[in-house]
Design a protein around this motif. Structure first.
Motif, PDB file in Angstrom:
ATOM      1  N   ASN A 410      -5.013  -3.854  -3.778  1.00  0.00           N
ATOM      2  CA  ASN A 410      -5.060  -4.961  -2.813  1.00  0.00           C
ATOM      3  C   ASN A 410      -5.550  -6.248  -3.463  1.00  0.00           C
ATOM      4  O   ASN A 410      -4.995  -7.317  -3.238  1.00  0.00           O
ATOM      5  CB  ASN A 410      -5.976  -4.599  -1.635  1.00  0.00           C
ATOM      6  N   LEU A 411      -6.598  -6.127  -4.264  1.00  0.00           N
ATOM      7  CA  LEU A 411      -7.136  -7.312  -4.939  1.00  0.00           C
ATOM      8  C   LEU A 411      -6.123  -7.896  -5.916  1.00  0.00           C
ATOM      9  O   LEU A 411      -5.959  -9.113  -6.006  1.00  0.00           O
ATOM     10  CB  LEU A 411      -8.428  -6.952  -5.680  1.00  0.00           C
ATOM     11  N   VAL A 414      -3.515  -9.739  -3.894  1.00  0.00           N
ATOM     12  CA  VAL A 414      -3.983 -11.061  -3.453  1.00  0.00           C
ATOM     13  C   VAL A 414      -3.822 -12.065  -4.587  1.00  0.00           C
ATOM     14  O   VAL A 414      -3.347 -13.192  -4.393  1.00  0.00           O
ATOM     15  CB  VAL A 414      -5.458 -11.009  -2.997  1.00  0.00           C
ATOM     16  N   GLU A 415      -4.201 -11.640  -5.795  1.00  0.00           N
ATOM     17  CA  GLU A 415      -4.092 -12.502  -6.967  1.00  0.00           C
ATOM     18  C   GLU A 415      -2.643 -12.954  -7.167  1.00  0.00           C
ATOM     19  O   GLU A 415      -2.372 -14.120  -7.438  1.00  0.00           O
ATOM     20  CB  GLU A 415      -4.583 -11.741  -8.198  1.00  0.00           C
ATOM     21  N   LEU A 430      -6.030 -15.188   3.128  1.00  0.00           N
ATOM     22  CA  LEU A 430      -6.138 -14.343   1.936  1.00  0.00           C
ATOM     23  C   LEU A 430      -7.560 -14.365   1.381  1.00  0.00           C
ATOM     24  O   LEU A 430      -8.061 -13.361   0.867  1.00  0.00           O
ATOM     25  CB  LEU A 430      -5.142 -14.804   0.868  1.00  0.00           C
ATOM     26  N   GLN A 431      -8.213 -15.506   1.503  1.00  0.00           N
ATOM     27  CA  GLN A 431      -9.605 -15.635   1.054  1.00  0.00           C
ATOM     28  C   GLN A 431     -10.504 -14.679   1.830  1.00  0.00           C
ATOM     29  O   GLN A 431     -11.329 -13.963   1.252  1.00  0.00           O
ATOM     30  CB  GLN A 431     -10.047 -17.082   1.255  1.00  0.00           C
ATOM     31  N   THR A 434      -9.841 -11.057   0.988  1.00  0.00           N
ATOM     32  CA  THR A 434     -10.453 -10.734  -0.303  1.00  0.00           C
ATOM     33  C   THR A 434     -11.921 -10.366  -0.112  1.00  0.00           C
ATOM     34  O   THR A 434     -12.419  -9.382  -0.687  1.00  0.00           O
ATOM     35  CB  THR A 434     -10.337 -11.939  -1.268  1.00  0.00           C
TER      36      THR A 434
END
Length: 669
Positions: A410-411, A414-415, A430-431, A434
């Motif tokens: 997931n991380l 997001v990246e 998204l922030q 995270t």
């Protein structure tokens, strides 16, 4: 001129009721961000999830259901065998569509190779020597897959999650546009624009588990669903067209269906949407703008009236599918037409019966020379816009996995998403996601290694987990700092937790803080006005804390988590100030008993006397409960009993009554 003024006034009213262009865009982008993350191919999720219906389209009307569509990623529907070569049959189970014996818009689904998942196979029946997936059996099998205890409602499993009603439809997807809807492509001369048409066709359609009431195979047929296409059409509307659709929805709810029993409500929101689609595509109004919102409404109403008179409501994509066929005919049709025609004879005055619209019409009738400004920036302040955006971010902030590998993916996802061209609403969502992933990862790591790891492993894991909760606090809301305090409490570092709590107290006491629709607008604007949404979220916004059922953050709340889970609510919602005092009390007991007593006194004052400012009315159940738990820990059993009894008297938002009753029994008074 009067009609134009009424149109502009109603436009303003609808913007305040339904949303300005900016608000609607932010809602769609925020939901889109979450779906981009949870449905990304990198995660290899077996199911794709899509928010559909009114909420997906950008409406936030009271009483709207959460409508979700779920479909398996390893199944694909094809229209003929020539499409087989597009797939690797080792990866995809292919389903053959056969509409030859079904009414327009409906179909049978066959399994040519008779190989599929156990769940799909359990919904199959044999017809003419072949396996057919029965829609009624599939509904039965999937009804309670997402939310246990759901009941069948049309093609969906239906029920309530906390105070929200939901519908979940388990369906199948086709990557190909239906041949029966090919005429729609030829009709798209003026609307929607070519790039939207191409996007719609490229994304195919879905099949939901419900047959036509008058079909030959009602229990086995599937309805062709264009939900994804409809979402794209609604997004391609200008704001006046979107508000016309919203006005028709209010007209249906507050006037047409007002006072009717559910079984007597023949028209639904989908009929309203269909009238808007047809009206726009047929150029029934040369220009859709705030000045002729009423003209647009009237065009759609007349079209609806014509359809009811004729008993024919043509589906927008497959016009041969008459959506009135099974319920609007005979006496019911005549009664409905008479009812609608009486409204029609009243002219625009019919909208005076709508509580949502009435005042905006009366304003103009009483002040014919009233000058109305329809510019969205004058209709709603920056603070109100921010409030709506952060509420939307909070509502969509949910990550379902606790698997460490999934968290890592997931991380990484997001990246990757942050490298795409994103709006400010995508970025702020998204922030926050995270931050949530980091928090979950930290607590999952802690619970995995506490009882099994060596001292060295524990040291390394603890260091990583600490870094994650601290990093999460830099991404999330001000209130996300409480997860640091919870982590320190869980790992027995009470002084560290109290140090963090002191910092949080200062931040939560800032006069510009936005929390639960309470904010000093002037001070908020002075402090963070014109800053990015990202900065505002980190510095000036607090939200209720979500305690998910899979993680035991605070042992004292385990009974409440288990109680809510038993009642199909998988998150406890706690006001940040209440949780702050609880953590301060629990930590102080180990290092400073005088401080613990002062904190308990502060918590008692807050819960007893707050007027909904720091303890929202719908969260008084958990707030009284937490006060009772703290009082019971100190041995003040009479006070604890009173608090638990008060908890039972509140709105049961968190569904913790089972735990509360057990706590009362355990007092032995």
């Amino acid at each position: 001129m009067a009609v134009q003024n009424i149109s502009e006034s109603v436009y303003v009213g609808m913007c305040l009721k339904i949303g300005t262009p900016q608000q609607v865009a932010s809602r769609r982008d925020i939901v889109d961000s979450k779906e981009m993350l949870i449905n990304n191919e990198m995660l290899n999720n077996p199911i794709t999830v899509m928010l559909s219906g009114s909420l997906g389209e950008g409406f936030r009307l009271s009483g709207s259901d959460m409508d979700y569509m779920h479909w398996p990623n390893n199944h694909r529907v094809i229209w003929d065998f020539s499409q087989v070569h597009f797939y690797n049959t080792q990866e995809h189970t292919l389903i053959l569509c056969d509409s030859s014996e079904s009414p327009p818009g409906f179909t049978l689904l066959w399994l040519p190779l008779e190989e599929t998942s156990h769940m799909v196979m359990s919904a199959c029946v044999r017809m003419n020597g072949m396996l057919c997936i029965s829609s009624s059996m599939y509904r039965e099998v999937t009804c309670s897959l997402v939310f246990p205890g759901s009941s069948p409602h049309g093609p969906c499993g239906s029920g309530s999650y906390g105070s929200l009603e939901y519908d979940t439809a388990h369906c199948f997807i086709s990557d190909f546009w239906p041949p029966s809807a090919s005429s729609w492509i030829d009709r798209c001369h003026s609307w929607p624009p070519p790039h939207v048409v191409n996007d719609i066709i490229r994304n195919g359609c879905h099949f939901v588990a419900i047959g036509h009431k008058l079909g030959n195979h009602t229990g086995n047929e599937w309805r062709i669903s264009f939900s994804q296409a409809e979402y794209k059409l609604v997004c391609s509307m200008n704001h006046t067209q979107f508000l016309t659709y919203g006005l028709l929805k209010l007209f249906l709810k507050e006037i047409i269906n007002e006072g009717l029993r559910d079984e007597d409500k023949l028209l639904c929101s989908y009929h309203m949407k269909t009238t808007v689609f047809w009206a726009i595509q047929q150029n029934a109004l040369p220009r859709w703008c705030p000045q002729n919102l009423m003209d647009g409404f009237w065009v759609c109403f007349k079209l609806l009236l014509k359809w009811v008179y004729e008993g024919v409501c043509p589906n927008f994509f497959i016009p041969e599918n008459n959506m009135f066929l099974s319920n609007i005919y005979g006496e019911a049709q005549k009664t409905l037409f008479t009812r609608l025609y009486r409204l029609y004879e009243n002219g625009l005055a019919l909208l005076l019966h709508s509580p949502s619209i009435r005042s905006y019409i009366i304003n103009v009738l009483c002040n014919p020379r009233l000058v109305i400004c329809t510019d969205e920036h004058t209709l709603i302040s920056e603070v109100e816009v921010d409030e709506n955006i952060f509420d939307e971010v909070y509502a969509n902030d949910s990550i379902y996995t606790l698997d460490l590998h999934e968290c890592e993916k997931n991380l990484h996802m997001v990246e990757q998403l942050l490298g795409l061209p994103l709006t400010q609403y995508h970025i702020v969502m998204l922030q926050k996601l995270t931050a949530t992933i980091l928090q979950r990862t930290a607590f999952t790591l802690h619970s995995m290694y506490t009882n099994t790891g060596s001292n060295k492993q524990l040291y390394i894991v603890d260091k990583v987990a600490c870094r994650f909760v601290k990093l999460a606090a830099k991404f999330g809301f001000v209130s996300d700092m409480l997860y640091i305090a919870m982590y320190y409490y869980k790992s027995f570092r009470y002084r560290d937790a109290l140090s963090v709590i002191d910092t949080i107290k200062v931040k939560l006491a800032q006069p510009y803080l936005m929390y639960d629709s309470h904010v000093d607008r002037e001070r908020y604007t002075e402090a963070v006005g014109s800053q990015s949404l990202s900065t505002k979220m980190r510095q000036a916004v607090a939200q209720n804390i979500k305690i998910v059922d899979e993680i035991f953050y605070i042992n004292a709340l385990i009974p409440e988590q288990q109680s809510s889970k038993q009642n199909n609510v998988f998150i406890l919602f706690i006001p940040p100030h209440v949780l702050l005092y609880m953590l301060e009390f629990l930590c102080s007991r180990h290092v400073d008993t005088m401080r613990a007593q002062r904190t308990l006194d502060d918590l008692q004052v807050l819960v007893h006397h707050d007027q909904g400012q720091l303890v929202p009315v719908h969260l008084r159940d958990i707030s009284w409960e937490i006060l009772g738990i703290c009082q019971q820990i100190t041995g003040n059993l009479q006070a604890a009993l009173y608090s638990y009894q008060q908890s039972l008297r509140q709105d049961p938002h968190n569904r913790i009554q089972t735990a509360t009753r057990q706590r009362i029994q355990d007092l032995h008074l």
